[in-house]
Every structure is written in C-alpha cells, then in structure tokens.
Design a protein around this motif. Sequence first.
Motif, mmCIF file in Angstrom:
data_model
loop_
_atom_site.group_PDB
_atom_site.id
_atom_site.type_symbol
_atom_site.label_atom_id
_atom_site.label_comp_id
_atom_site.label_asym_id
_atom_site.label_seq_id
_atom_site.Cartn_x
_atom_site.Cartn_y
_atom_site.Cartn_z
ATOM 1 N N GLU A 1 0.846 -1.191 0.000
ATOM 2 C CA GLU A 1 0.000 0.000 0.000
ATOM 3 C C GLU A 1 0.883 1.243 0.000
ATOM 4 O O GLU A 1 1.468 1.600 1.018
ATOM 5 C CB GLU A 1 -0.914 0.023 1.234
ATOM 6 C CG GLU A 1 -1.890 -1.135 1.328
ATOM 7 C CD GLU A 1 -3.011 -1.022 0.314
ATOM 8 O OE1 GLU A 1 -3.285 0.105 -0.155
ATOM 9 O OE2 GLU A 1 -3.606 -2.063 -0.010
ATOM 10 N N ASN B 1 0.616 4.292 0.460
ATOM 11 C CA ASN B 1 -0.139 5.398 1.054
ATOM 12 C C ASN B 1 -0.170 5.177 2.563
ATOM 13 O O ASN B 1 0.512 4.291 3.071
ATOM 14 C CB ASN B 1 -1.570 5.422 0.486
ATOM 15 C CG ASN B 1 -2.221 4.043 0.566
ATOM 16 O OD1 ASN B 1 -2.281 3.433 1.627
ATOM 17 N ND2 ASN B 1 -2.704 3.552 -0.573
ATOM 18 N N HIS B 2 -0.962 5.978 3.265
ATOM 19 C CA HIS B 2 -1.151 5.767 4.699
ATOM 20 C C HIS B 2 -2.642 5.589 4.993
ATOM 21 O O HIS B 2 -3.186 6.158 5.944
ATOM 22 C CB HIS B 2 -0.560 6.937 5.502
ATOM 23 C CG HIS B 2 0.931 6.918 5.564
ATOM 24 N ND1 HIS B 2 1.727 7.751 4.830
ATOM 25 C CD2 HIS B 2 1.782 6.127 6.265
ATOM 26 C CE1 HIS B 2 3.006 7.485 5.078
ATOM 27 N NE2 HIS B 2 3.061 6.504 5.942
ATOM 28 N N SER B 3 -3.289 4.782 4.166
ATOM 29 C CA SER B 3 -4.714 4.509 4.313
ATOM 30 C C SER B 3 -4.949 3.499 5.438
ATOM 31 O O SER B 3 -4.008 2.966 6.037
ATOM 32 C CB SER B 3 -5.255 3.940 3.003
ATOM 33 O OG SER B 3 -4.627 2.697 2.733
ATOM 34 N N ALA B 4 -6.231 3.232 5.691
ATOM 35 C CA ALA B 4 -6.582 2.218 6.698
ATOM 36 C C ALA B 4 -6.028 0.857 6.303
ATOM 37 O O ALA B 4 -5.577 0.077 7.161
ATOM 38 C CB ALA B 4 -8.103 2.157 6.843
ATOM 39 N N LYS B 5 -6.024 0.562 5.002
ATOM 40 C CA LYS B 5 -5.459 -0.706 4.526
ATOM 41 C C LYS B 5 -3.971 -0.792 4.831
ATOM 42 O O LYS B 5 -3.450 -1.861 5.173
ATOM 43 C CB LYS B 5 -5.694 -0.848 3.021
ATOM 44 C CG LYS B 5 -7.099 -1.260 2.630
ATOM 45 C CD LYS B 5 -7.182 -1.523 1.129
ATOM 46 C CE LYS B 5 -8.566 -2.007 0.732
ATOM 47 N NZ LYS B 5 -8.645 -2.281 -0.728
#
Length: 234
Positions: free
Chosen positions: A199, A201-205
């Motif tokens: 991932e 990014n720094h998303s919830a996933k």
Amino acid sequence: MSHSLTLPSGDQLHYQLERRQRRTVGLKITQTGLVIHAPKRISQSQLEDIIVQKADWVLRKLASVTANKIPEIQWRHGEQLLLLGNAMTLTIEHNVRSKAVEYEPGVLQLAMPNQDKMLIARKVVQWYKKQAITDFTRRLEIFSSKLGVKFTSLTLSNAASRWGSCNSKKEIRLNWRLLQAPPHIINYVVCHELAHIKEMNHSAKFWATVESIFPDYKAAEKELKAISPQLHRF
C-alpha cells in the motif's frame, strides 16, 4: 531545500522545504528546526502566507526545542553512545597508526595518532553505517518473508526528519541512526516501509498491513517520536 523568511515581527525563520504529492501543507518541528511538507503545485507566496499565519506556533515550538535540546556529542574518550538501545562507551587510545574500529559489548574502541574530533566522528559514523547495512538487511529479510513481499534494495539515509521510505520500485531507504534505537523500534520502521510495498499510502489498509506483522505499532511509533532527539545527536 533550505529557505529563509523574514516574519512581520522581524524574526528570521529558516526552514527545510520538501515538496510532495499531497494536498495540504504540513509543518513539523524537529531537532534541526522547521521542516515543511508542501504540495508540488502551491506557489511560494501562498506557502509563505501559511507560514506567517502559523508563525506564533512555530516560534513557540522552536523555543521549546531549543530549551530542551540534548547536548551534541563531543567525540572524546569516555563519550556515551547508543547501540540497539543499550549504552556504549567510546574509548580512544593513542597509536602511531590509525587502526580499524573495534567493538566489544558495551565498548567501541578507536586507536589513532591524534584525537581530531572530525576524524573520530567520521570513523564512528562509518562503523555505524556498516553495522546498519547488515542489521537492517537481516530484519528486512525476516519481515518481508512474513509479509509475503520482496524488496529490491536497501540504501542508508541521512535524512533529518524521516526514518525510512519505500518507492514504487520496492527500493527501501532506512536512516542509519536507527541502529541506536531498541530492536523493536527498528522492527517497527522496517515493517512500516515493507507495508508500503503493498500500500503506497497511509490509508486504513496500509495500517492494517503494518498491524498484521507488527501489532504494537502505535506504541512503537509514539516511542520513536519520544527518542528521536536522542537518536539525532549525531
């Protein structure tokens, strides 16, 4: 990139600017000063307007950092260093020839003709970097296997405000200063960067991926922020 801005108060404010793919401007106070993360498209004048609006907060935080600043290393016999969270004493002996740095548990030994501080610092930092490559590579191999991903390369970083990074080519950079930190802190940063392979990014996933191989990541992240000033004594 280094910048300087004269505030309405007359104070001169120096800061490091890093432009990134992001929507907002982020201001961060580090041991070395103000670091700004800004969108690539924002103009310099717009950016400076934001800095002026936040000037009181920035100056207050900078004053607090200065007041609590940890003394820099003096690079002399008996200096206390850190290795994997443990204290390590630097010993410097006189020798007509400069010898390779030697390590024994709790002691880092230098032997050289004179006690030139710049030379001492260079030799010690070189030693840390050499150990860091070996240590970080081993951790990356262990945790990448657990996560089921592959990284393409490891390089050492000397960044003032970032402990690691991972790009789309799966190339990982880790700050060599991390070798001073306790093992679980190094493991957290390693897992954080490896999670970016899945991932970017720094998303919830992303955080769920980190948690899958390092469940106590929140506590480790908080601890890393607390000890960062100590790790940046170099």
